[in-house]
Write an enzyme that holds these catalytic residues in place. Structure first.
Site, PDB file in Angstrom:
ATOM      1  N   GLU A 265     -49.339  21.836 -18.579  1.00  0.00           N
ATOM      2  CA  GLU A 265     -48.365  21.105 -17.767  1.00  0.00           C
ATOM      3  C   GLU A 265     -48.898  20.824 -16.361  1.00  0.00           C
ATOM      4  O   GLU A 265     -49.549  21.651 -15.752  1.00  0.00           O
ATOM      5  CB  GLU A 265     -47.054  21.892 -17.673  1.00  0.00           C
ATOM      6  CG  GLU A 265     -46.360  22.098 -19.016  1.00  0.00           C
ATOM      7  CD  GLU A 265     -45.848  20.809 -19.629  1.00  0.00           C
ATOM      8  OE1 GLU A 265     -45.780  19.781 -18.920  1.00  0.00           O
ATOM      9  OE2 GLU A 265     -45.517  20.818 -20.840  1.00  0.00           O
TER      10      GLU A 265
ATOM     11  N   ARG B 271     -30.021  22.347 -22.853  1.00  0.00           N
ATOM     12  CA  ARG B 271     -29.391  21.766 -24.034  1.00  0.00           C
ATOM     13  C   ARG B 271     -28.812  22.860 -24.936  1.00  0.00           C
ATOM     14  O   ARG B 271     -27.841  22.630 -25.659  1.00  0.00           O
ATOM     15  CB  ARG B 271     -30.427  20.934 -24.804  1.00  0.00           C
ATOM     16  CG  ARG B 271     -29.880  20.126 -25.940  1.00  0.00           C
ATOM     17  CD  ARG B 271     -30.944  19.209 -26.508  1.00  0.00           C
ATOM     18  NE  ARG B 271     -31.212  18.066 -25.664  1.00  0.00           N
ATOM     19  CZ  ARG B 271     -30.477  16.932 -25.680  1.00  0.00           C
ATOM     20  NH1 ARG B 271     -29.462  16.805 -26.498  1.00  0.00           N
ATOM     21  NH2 ARG B 271     -30.782  15.940 -24.886  1.00  0.00           N
TER      22      ARG B 271
ATOM     23  N   CYS C 267     -38.835  27.141 -19.789  1.00  0.00           N
ATOM     24  CA  CYS C 267     -40.268  26.915 -19.584  1.00  0.00           C
ATOM     25  C   CYS C 267     -40.517  26.200 -18.254  1.00  0.00           C
ATOM     26  O   CYS C 267     -41.376  26.612 -17.467  1.00  0.00           O
ATOM     27  CB  CYS C 267     -40.850  26.094 -20.738  1.00  0.00           C
ATOM     28  SG  CYS C 267     -41.003  27.034 -22.277  1.00  0.00           S
TER      29      CYS C 267
ATOM     30  N   HIS D 107     -47.763  24.674 -22.782  1.00  0.00           N
ATOM     31  CA  HIS D 107     -46.807  24.493 -23.876  1.00  0.00           C
ATOM     32  C   HIS D 107     -47.576  24.435 -25.194  1.00  0.00           C
ATOM     33  O   HIS D 107     -48.547  23.687 -25.315  1.00  0.00           O
ATOM     34  CB  HIS D 107     -46.016  23.199 -23.676  1.00  0.00           C
ATOM     35  CG  HIS D 107     -44.619  23.422 -23.199  1.00  0.00           C
ATOM     36  ND1 HIS D 107     -44.052  22.723 -22.165  1.00  0.00           N
ATOM     37  CD2 HIS D 107     -43.652  24.280 -23.633  1.00  0.00           C
ATOM     38  CE1 HIS D 107     -42.803  23.127 -21.982  1.00  0.00           C
ATOM     39  NE2 HIS D 107     -42.535  24.075 -22.848  1.00  0.00           N
TER      40      HIS D 107
END
Lengths: 213, 213, 213, 213
Positions: free
Chosen positions: A78, A88, A141, A165
């Site tokens: 990242e 979510r 994350c 990731h």
């Protein structure tokens, strides 16, 4: 030189989190780098505290946090963590913050200061599918990437940090159907390459890894 | 109330940019909002200047920049622009900056201050596939979102702004093969809903639209 | 010359089947071809009977059945129907056959005898994303393609027939999230092009549209 | 009991074909099944002849051909081979047949007669992502599946046969970018499970593995 590598505990109904599986397989010594590991809770409220304790204990020069990105086919290093939490699904404390900043008075984002493009290039040379990613999502994350760089920003020790990731492991994809996966050994190998490359150089290579959209 | 909506000129070998196609079909009046439009060059060096001139001319309350995200299946309202330029292909000035900030002393990122979740909810109610996106890439689209919010930050006028990434139009997908697309009329309808919703409310709705990764 | 075009009624919890929506918008006359339409039940047991009745009533030269392939981004003109029924979900009669042939003593497969590549080429020329597909699945869509070609094989009338799989319409994708879609008008336009092209020529063009896998 | 497992030589510019890589790693004995292997040329004209020779030499009870399906994320056990050759790229003889049947007077398709669903279920139990596929494409992979079943149909020996499509290996995905992959060891493990399961049972299990489209 010392490195701290962290995984997460399982979330969202999964029994295992491949990030911890992969981290548990790491060599204790990667080249000349001593490797400490830790498992972070998948919790907005607690993960950064556990990370900070692990940092204070391990006294690392390099910190790499690792988390699962189910559905992605590659190792995704990242570039940036953003100052937002937008969940979510509930985290492991059953909390589901919506549009709450990681740190109320923090900057909008932090960039990783690992040599991410050099790491991606070395992983590819080693036959591992890898890419620079420009979003770590808005779940725990991203939270921990932001929190890690925020710790680094203000910590007396000079450290460099980033977030990887990783795809599902094959066992998960076998249950879910239709999703890409990567063998745990290959994930662990990727992590070791990131640690070794980050230990070997502080500046990044000059090569395009951006995305049009 | 006034809105400025911009598209881009073609890039990467395409003859047409669907963002400009869609923008050219907009009504001049969306509800009570007067709509001005402009076409920005797909250029790191020139796009922000043209945008600022269009803002100074139109004196808008709301600015929506629109750009193409080939391969995405939905209307993607961007949450954040990051302070980096990393071009996989040259822009229309044949420039290809790598890891250069949009503004050397600027913040790491800017968040859009449109009510992006309310806009997405209204687009869906109208039968349009729409989503909040957490990355605008690192090409000129991200550049202009960052530059727009930077202009807004420092401008004497109070404005709100954001960026919409749109799919290919069917004519492009027909040439390319295998890619999702969206009819230009549906894209234009989505833009009008964003303008109307942004004009009607300044705060966003409280609903999860985040991504795990 | 006469054509029969059929859609399906809704299945799997959807309130509408875009195949019927698109079919209902067709012109009654496409060039010199008179177009009759029918709606087939999403039923292994009943669909072929309704199709045969519609054929006997309309006396068509060309038969095109249309069905939904949720998740596909393009108009997919099918090459082949296979002699198997393997239902992942129940049909509208709550039947879920597993590995049962469409016709116990039938051939393993039937190829469409429409000029599928010429049709795909014409759709693309008209700006519509289209492709030759080599699998119609194993649900009622594949069933009806096989049954159609079986009817044609044994029917006293000389007919040509085929099957078109279509994407979700935007309203469906707006509810589902993340799926590609196509405007109903574009789908209807694609159907009209298939009918017109099939009426204009009996042989296909010589061009590669295959897939490696 | 004896099994013959074949891979292909490289094609389309690749230096290695993972199907042969995986086949070369197989145990010579899987349970009580003796395993012979062969490499087939990626050639419409020559592959079936080489396969027949390998069959006549190995005298197998079970034949599994293995080929690459770049872009697929899972082990795909094919249900059916169709009587068509439609090459998007030239084969290794620089031939590119378009809409030519595999056997001019052959049936439209052949179904694999391995217990494909039992094999898929066993692979999943072993933690390997696997699925029944309903199309082997129209290139040499589909050709050899059709040709294999045609050989079996007419051969004096009673044999059962099928075809496995495999993902890229990580080294390929590292070069290509964005594609899913699977470790060679996992692919080889999947092949061994197919051989063992096919040796253990002649009838398949009764479970839905079909696709809606």
């Amino acid at each position: 030189m010392k490195a701290l590598v962290t995984g997460f505990d399982p979330f969202g109904g999964d029994k295992v989190n491949p990030s911890s599986l992969a981290v548990s397989r790491l060599s204790k010594k990667i080249g000349k780098v001593a490797v400490a590991t830790a498992v972070l809770p998948t919790s907005y409220a607690r993960s950064a505290g556990v990370l900070r304790e692990a940092i204070d204990k391990a006294k690392p020069d390099i910190v790499l946090c690792v988390g699962q990105a189910g559905g992605r086919p590659e190792l995704c290093l990242e570039r940036v963590g953003i100052n937002v939490q937008d969940a979510r699904i509930p985290d492991n404390d059953r909390k589901q913050p919506i549009d709450v900043p990681v740190r109320a008075d923090g900057p909008a984002a932090y960039f990783s200061n690992l040599p991410i493009k050099a790491c991606v290039a070395e992983m590819r040379k080693a036959g591992l599918p890898a890419v620079v990613s420009n979003t770590a999502g808005t779940f725990v994350c991203n939270h921990i990437l932001y929190a890690l760089m925020d710790i680094i920003e203000t910590h007396p020790r000079r450290m460099r940090g980033g977030f990887l990731h990783i795809p599902y492991v094959p066992e998960q994809a076998a249950r879910l159907g239709g999703a890409p996966s990567m063998a745990v050994d290959d994930i662990a190998r990727g992590i070791e390459i990131i640690v070794a490359t980050s230990a070997a150089r502080t500046t990044d290579i000059h090569t395009a890894e951006g995305r049009i959209s």
